[in-house]
Design a protein around this motif. Sequence first.
Motif, mmCIF file in Angstrom:
data_model
loop_
_atom_site.group_PDB
_atom_site.id
_atom_site.type_symbol
_atom_site.label_atom_id
_atom_site.label_comp_id
_atom_site.label_asym_id
_atom_site.label_seq_id
_atom_site.Cartn_x
_atom_site.Cartn_y
_atom_site.Cartn_z
ATOM 1 N N ASP A 1 2.287 1.499 4.968
ATOM 2 C CA ASP A 1 1.046 0.763 5.083
ATOM 3 C C ASP A 1 -0.117 1.759 5.101
ATOM 4 N N LYS A 2 -1.244 1.367 4.512
ATOM 5 C CA LYS A 2 -2.402 2.257 4.462
ATOM 6 C C LYS A 2 -2.956 2.539 5.852
ATOM 7 N N GLN A 3 -2.899 1.538 6.737
ATOM 8 C CA GLN A 3 -3.406 1.730 8.091
ATOM 9 C C GLN A 3 -2.569 2.747 8.855
ATOM 10 N N SER A 4 -1.253 2.636 8.746
ATOM 11 C CA SER A 4 -0.391 3.574 9.472
ATOM 12 C C SER A 4 -0.523 4.982 8.917
ATOM 13 N N PHE B 1 -3.926 6.351 10.266
ATOM 14 C CA PHE B 1 -3.831 6.730 11.671
ATOM 15 C C PHE B 1 -2.957 7.969 11.857
ATOM 16 N N GLU C 1 3.732 0.925 11.996
ATOM 17 C CA GLU C 1 4.089 -0.143 11.066
ATOM 18 C C GLU C 1 4.799 -1.285 11.778
ATOM 19 N N ILE D 1 2.101 -3.172 13.779
ATOM 20 C CA ILE D 1 1.183 -3.945 12.936
ATOM 21 C C ILE D 1 1.842 -5.235 12.457
#
Length: 169
Positions: free
Chosen positions: A2-5, A8, A72, A75
């Motif tokens: 995931d782009k968010q993980s 971060f 991940e 989320i």
Amino acid sequence: MDKQSLFFTCLVAIVSTLLMLMSMQFLAKKLNLKPEEQEKIKISYTIWYVSILITYFLFLKVALELIENSIEIIIYSKLIENTFLISMQKITIFIGFTFFFTFISYFTVEKILQLSFGTRLDTIEIEKENIGYYLIKGILLILFTFSLITIFEHFLKWFLPTIETPFYH
């Protein structure tokens, strides 16, 4: 991934590396290894510094993989309300144990070398440019880290978030 993980995880790597560099400067000042007025950095000090950094990055590699996995999981979990707070808790735990294992490894190798070579003051050894001593110390620290990595990884897996899977008959 995931782009968010991934974002971060990169952010955690940068911030934790900066914290590690600051803590190493603090340790060097506390041990009086690098005088402020010295313009040229000694080779033995460089070997000491790099061996601790390599140890830290070996532990950090394992921690970042688990941080990414846990972010991940957090989320995509439907049961967790405050994902940011839980993510920060996991990141703090993983990075904290990375620092802990790095410094415990350093001080353990220090005690092992005291048993082998006797009590040596690092300030005197760096001043005398005892490169051989710091090569032995650095290699021993890195090899000791390689022997602890699997234990470190299994220890950090205790703190991974659990996945709730429904069980159907």
